[in-house]
Design a protein around this motif. Sequence first.
Motif, PDB file in Angstrom:
ATOM      1  N   MET A  65      -1.086  -2.961  10.742  1.00 51.91           N
ATOM      2  CA  MET A  65      -2.274  -2.142  10.908  1.00 51.91           C
ATOM      3  C   MET A  65      -2.158  -1.259  12.154  1.00 51.91           C
ATOM      4  O   MET A  65      -2.698  -0.146  12.190  1.00 51.91           O
ATOM      5  N   VAL A  66      -1.453  -1.731  13.189  1.00 46.78           N
ATOM      6  CA  VAL A  66      -1.173  -0.877  14.348  1.00 46.78           C
ATOM      7  C   VAL A  66      -0.425   0.363  13.881  1.00 46.78           C
ATOM      8  O   VAL A  66      -0.752   1.500  14.248  1.00 46.78           O
ATOM      9  N   GLN A  67       0.586   0.140  13.063  1.00 45.68           N
ATOM     10  CA  GLN A  67       1.404   1.235  12.534  1.00 45.68           C
ATOM     11  C   GLN A  67       0.533   2.253  11.800  1.00 45.68           C
ATOM     12  O   GLN A  67       0.644   3.471  12.011  1.00 45.68           O
ATOM     13  N   ARG A  68      -0.355   1.767  10.960  1.00 49.02           N
ATOM     14  CA  ARG A  68      -1.194   2.657  10.152  1.00 49.02           C
ATOM     15  C   ARG A  68      -2.195   3.421  11.019  1.00 49.02           C
ATOM     16  O   ARG A  68      -2.328   4.647  10.897  1.00 49.02           O
ATOM     17  N   THR A 237      -0.775 -10.572  16.336  1.00 49.67           N
ATOM     18  CA  THR A 237      -2.095  -9.997  16.596  1.00 49.67           C
ATOM     19  C   THR A 237      -2.050  -9.277  17.928  1.00 49.67           C
ATOM     20  O   THR A 237      -1.564  -9.825  18.924  1.00 49.67           O
ATOM     21  N   THR A 238      -2.545  -8.064  17.952  1.00 48.04           N
ATOM     22  CA  THR A 238      -2.481  -7.237  19.149  1.00 48.04           C
ATOM     23  C   THR A 238      -3.876  -6.858  19.631  1.00 48.04           C
ATOM     24  O   THR A 238      -4.875  -7.136  18.961  1.00 48.04           O
ATOM     25  N   ARG A 308       4.973  -4.518   6.767  1.00 57.00           N
ATOM     26  CA  ARG A 308       5.035  -3.111   7.132  1.00 57.00           C
ATOM     27  C   ARG A 308       3.909  -2.364   6.441  1.00 57.00           C
ATOM     28  O   ARG A 308       3.351  -2.823   5.436  1.00 57.00           O
ATOM     29  N   GLU A 309       3.594  -1.210   6.976  1.00 59.48           N
ATOM     30  CA  GLU A 309       2.568  -0.370   6.370  1.00 59.48           C
ATOM     31  C   GLU A 309       3.021   0.098   4.990  1.00 59.48           C
ATOM     32  O   GLU A 309       4.175   0.473   4.800  1.00 59.48           O
ATOM     33  N   LEU A 310       2.107   0.062   4.033  1.00 54.30           N
ATOM     34  CA  LEU A 310       2.347   0.600   2.707  1.00 54.30           C
ATOM     35  C   LEU A 310       1.672   1.960   2.582  1.00 54.30           C
ATOM     36  O   LEU A 310       0.702   2.248   3.295  1.00 54.30           O
ATOM     37  N   ASP A 311       2.163   2.789   1.670  1.00 53.54           N
ATOM     38  CA  ASP A 311       1.455   4.046   1.459  1.00 53.54           C
ATOM     39  C   ASP A 311       0.203   3.769   0.621  1.00 53.54           C
ATOM     40  O   ASP A 311      -0.018   2.649   0.149  1.00 53.54           O
ATOM     41  N   GLU A 312      -0.623   4.781   0.444  1.00 53.89           N
ATOM     42  CA  GLU A 312      -1.927   4.563  -0.185  1.00 53.89           C
ATOM     43  C   GLU A 312      -1.803   4.037  -1.610  1.00 53.89           C
ATOM     44  O   GLU A 312      -2.553   3.142  -2.023  1.00 53.89           O
ATOM     45  N   ALA A 313      -0.873   4.566  -2.364  1.00 53.52           N
ATOM     46  CA  ALA A 313      -0.708   4.115  -3.746  1.00 53.52           C
ATOM     47  C   ALA A 313      -0.237   2.665  -3.789  1.00 53.52           C
ATOM     48  O   ALA A 313      -0.715   1.870  -4.610  1.00 53.52           O
TER      49      ALA A 313
END
Length: 327
Positions: A65-68, A237-238, A308-313
Amino acid sequence: MTGSERAAGAPLRLLSWPGMPAPEALERVAARIGVALHVETIVANEELERRLGEGWDLICPSDYMVQRLARQGRLRPLDDALLPGRRQLADWARRPAYDPGDRWSVPLAFGTVGVLYDRAALGAVPEPGGWSLLFDPPAGARVGMLAEPREVVSAALLAAGRDANAADDAALAAAAALLERQAPAVARFDSDDFTGPVRARQVSAHQAWSGPASVALRADPGLGYTVPREGAVAWVTTVAITAGCSRAALAHAAIEALLDPALARLNVERDGFATPNAAARALLQPALRDDPVLFPDAATLARCTTLRELDEAQERAVTALYERVAG
């Protein structure tokens, strides 16, 4: 921080997880910075993301979620000069893949996602055990899963021999097959209390975060916890400052206070959340400092991966699968 920031009077607003940071630590942070903290909790990263527009100063996103949020421009860059306490972090906790420049977040806790189980109900479980404890339990046994789409689907992906971050049609179909076959045995999806039902013998096993699982194991020797041999997720957790925070120096001061080893150790002692703060770990009693559930060995960590972050789809596909099985 400026005098005007302190004089503003309004509490600093923090959106965090239950027990992370520890309430006692937050009380001491407020005393140190001279400003009250208004704290509310979430039980999923997706809930944190939905609530981000409510005027929070500090938030506690997990790794992906940090990445996103950084990509979306919703976090404020950190000033390293205001955070000397970061030097106390273990080497592995610096420059992580989700924040390679240490620009957006400071890790507060870490752990694994495994299986907490009743030894009597499941018999002799080899170590490491397998995801079959949840996905192929004995006839009549009931199990529980966390109420987080990414955690549930990643477990099914790993159990199916896929990557925890896979989101292609074939991988999700394999995960769906396992989850649908498992469905009659699932008694609950719950991230608030996933240890109580195992301790009460209401379920034979529950997907669990390692911190609370370690607390349950110390209270009940009839329980076991395993990081499955097929692989598991390791989470971090950050704490981060939102882009909309108008009191940046005050927010930095709060983060720096949380890095104090005397406060960071409270997260371990109160709720069993392992700390990446090496100086804080050194202050712990041996029973906690050397707890292999809290601080897994290199071999255990080697079979873990971070989300890892996923794209929206891809995110929609994972969420749709979770909602289909969780109802």
